[in-house]
Design a protein around this motif. Sequence first.
Motif, short mmCIF file in Angstrom:
data_model
loop_
_atom_site.label_atom_id
_atom_site.label_comp_id
_atom_site.label_asym_id
_atom_site.label_seq_id
_atom_site.Cartn_x
_atom_site.Cartn_y
_atom_site.Cartn_z
N ASN A 141 -2.19 7.08 -6.66
CA ASN A 141 -1.44 8.32 -6.57
C ASN A 141 0.03 8.06 -6.30
OD1 ASN A 141 -3.35 10.84 -6.59
ND2 ASN A 141 -4.43 9.28 -5.41
N THR A 142 0.32 6.93 -5.67
CA THR A 142 1.69 6.53 -5.37
C THR A 142 1.94 5.17 -6.00
OG1 THR A 142 1.64 7.71 -3.26
CG2 THR A 142 3.36 6.05 -3.55
N VAL A 143 2.87 5.10 -6.92
CA VAL A 143 3.15 3.83 -7.60
C VAL A 143 3.67 2.82 -6.59
CG1 VAL A 143 4.61 2.73 -9.34
CG2 VAL A 143 3.56 4.94 -9.82
N THR A 144 3.16 1.61 -6.67
CA THR A 144 3.56 0.54 -5.76
C THR A 144 5.04 0.21 -5.95
OG1 THR A 144 1.33 -0.34 -5.88
CG2 THR A 144 3.03 -1.80 -5.01
N GLY A 145 5.78 0.11 -4.81
CA GLY A 145 7.21 -0.09 -4.94
C GLY A 145 7.83 -1.02 -3.93
N THR A 146 7.00 -1.75 -3.17
CA THR A 146 7.53 -2.71 -2.20
C THR A 146 6.73 -4.00 -2.29
OG1 THR A 146 6.07 -2.11 -0.36
CG2 THR A 146 8.10 -0.81 -0.63
N ALA A 147 7.33 -5.08 -1.78
CA ALA A 147 6.64 -6.36 -1.77
C ALA A 147 5.41 -6.30 -0.86
CB ALA A 147 7.60 -7.46 -1.31
N ALA A 148 5.53 -5.59 0.27
CA ALA A 148 4.42 -5.52 1.21
C ALA A 148 3.22 -4.79 0.60
CB ALA A 148 4.86 -4.81 2.48
N SER A 149 3.47 -3.65 -0.06
CA SER A 149 2.35 -2.91 -0.65
C SER A 149 1.76 -3.67 -1.83
CB SER A 149 2.79 -1.51 -1.06
OG SER A 149 3.89 -1.55 -1.92
N THR A 150 2.59 -4.41 -2.56
CA THR A 150 2.07 -5.23 -3.66
C THR A 150 1.12 -6.29 -3.13
OG1 THR A 150 4.10 -4.90 -4.92
CG2 THR A 150 2.71 -6.75 -5.56
N GLU A 151 1.50 -6.95 -2.04
CA GLU A 151 0.66 -7.98 -1.46
C GLU A 151 -0.65 -7.39 -0.93
OE1 GLU A 151 -0.88 -11.51 -0.58
OE2 GLU A 151 0.92 -11.11 -1.78
N THR A 152 -0.56 -6.18 -0.36
CA THR A 152 -1.78 -5.51 0.12
C THR A 152 -2.73 -5.25 -1.04
OG1 THR A 152 -0.62 -4.48 1.96
CG2 THR A 152 -2.66 -3.44 1.25
N LEU A 153 -2.20 -4.76 -2.16
CA LEU A 153 -3.05 -4.52 -3.33
C LEU A 153 -3.67 -5.81 -3.83
CD1 LEU A 153 -1.39 -1.97 -5.79
CD2 LEU A 153 -3.40 -1.66 -4.34
N ARG A 154 -2.89 -6.88 -3.86
CA ARG A 154 -3.42 -8.17 -4.32
C ARG A 154 -4.59 -8.62 -3.46
NH1 ARG A 154 -0.46 -11.22 -7.84
NH2 ARG A 154 1.68 -10.58 -8.28
N ARG A 155 -4.47 -8.45 -2.17
CA ARG A 155 -5.55 -8.89 -1.28
C ARG A 155 -6.79 -8.03 -1.46
NH1 ARG A 155 -1.44 -9.03 2.70
NH2 ARG A 155 -2.34 -7.14 3.64
N ARG A 156 -6.61 -6.72 -1.60
CA ARG A 156 -7.75 -5.82 -1.73
C ARG A 156 -8.40 -5.88 -3.10
NH1 ARG A 156 -4.98 -0.52 -0.11
NH2 ARG A 156 -6.52 0.29 -1.57
N HIS A 157 -7.62 -6.21 -4.12
CA HIS A 157 -8.13 -6.22 -5.50
C HIS A 157 -7.66 -7.49 -6.20
CE1 HIS A 157 -9.23 -1.99 -4.92
NE2 HIS A 157 -8.03 -1.81 -4.44
N PRO A 158 -8.20 -8.64 -5.82
CA PRO A 158 -7.68 -9.91 -6.32
C PRO A 158 -7.85 -10.13 -7.82
CG PRO A 158 -9.72 -10.24 -5.09
CD PRO A 158 -9.30 -8.81 -4.85
N ASP A 159 -8.74 -9.38 -8.46
CA ASP A 159 -8.93 -9.57 -9.90
C ASP A 159 -8.25 -8.49 -10.74
OD1 ASP A 159 -10.63 -7.62 -8.92
OD2 ASP A 159 -12.36 -8.21 -10.15
N ALA A 160 -7.56 -7.53 -10.10
CA ALA A 160 -6.90 -6.46 -10.85
C ALA A 160 -5.74 -7.00 -11.67
CB ALA A 160 -6.41 -5.38 -9.90
N VAL A 161 -5.49 -6.36 -12.82
CA VAL A 161 -4.42 -6.82 -13.70
C VAL A 161 -3.28 -5.82 -13.81
CG1 VAL A 161 -5.90 -8.34 -15.04
CG2 VAL A 161 -5.64 -5.95 -15.75
#
Length: 216
Positions: A141-161
């Motif tokens: 719902n909110t487009v990722t726009g910071t390094a911190a939130s990007t890293e959080t997404l990577r950890r939660r969804h390591p296979d997402a593209v």
Amino acid sequence: MTGLLVVTAVPAEAEAIQAGLADATVAVVPVGVGPAVAGAATARLLALAEAAGRPYRGVVSAGVAGGFTDRVPVGGTVLGTRAVAADLGAESPDGFIPVDELGMPAELLGGGTSVAADADLLAALRAALPDAIVGPVLTVNTVTGTAASTETLRRRHPDAVAEAMEGYGVAVAASHAGLPFAELRTISNPIGPRDRSAWRLREALAALTAAAPVLR
């Protein structure tokens, strides 16, 4: 019976697909931004077609997206293995809890926080787009726009593209209608700190036009 229903967020995406697609059995419809409007509009389009005796045989959520650039380059093409509602849940002192881990009865969760692409439809798209990167596409719902939130997404969804804003809503509508679903995205920008100068929307729309013939 009609062909596919291809749902985009905005007219520019629909126009890019139509520019590469000459098939009257494929309906390409821009329905709006975000999972709520995309899901509601898709459900209405499917219900109207069924009531008219011309049901669709499948649904594709298509358009541009942000990409994890170590997995897919800007301008690249993505096929989603599943649509993931990446921010549907609850915060807690220990971190984010997906809604399907909150102890709610299964019947209240619909497809849960993840809806898989139809195996046969995905296989057909993969065969026609052999260079496409394949993996989960996050719906936010909110487009990722910071390094911190990007890293959080990577950890939660390591296979997402990739991440976009409509796929999960469209997937739920297709699932409730008993129809196969797939997601096709082209990458307009890297996921990370918001930098409009790094966006390549024209290239992503051109890639969408190039990929459109597979929807026949």
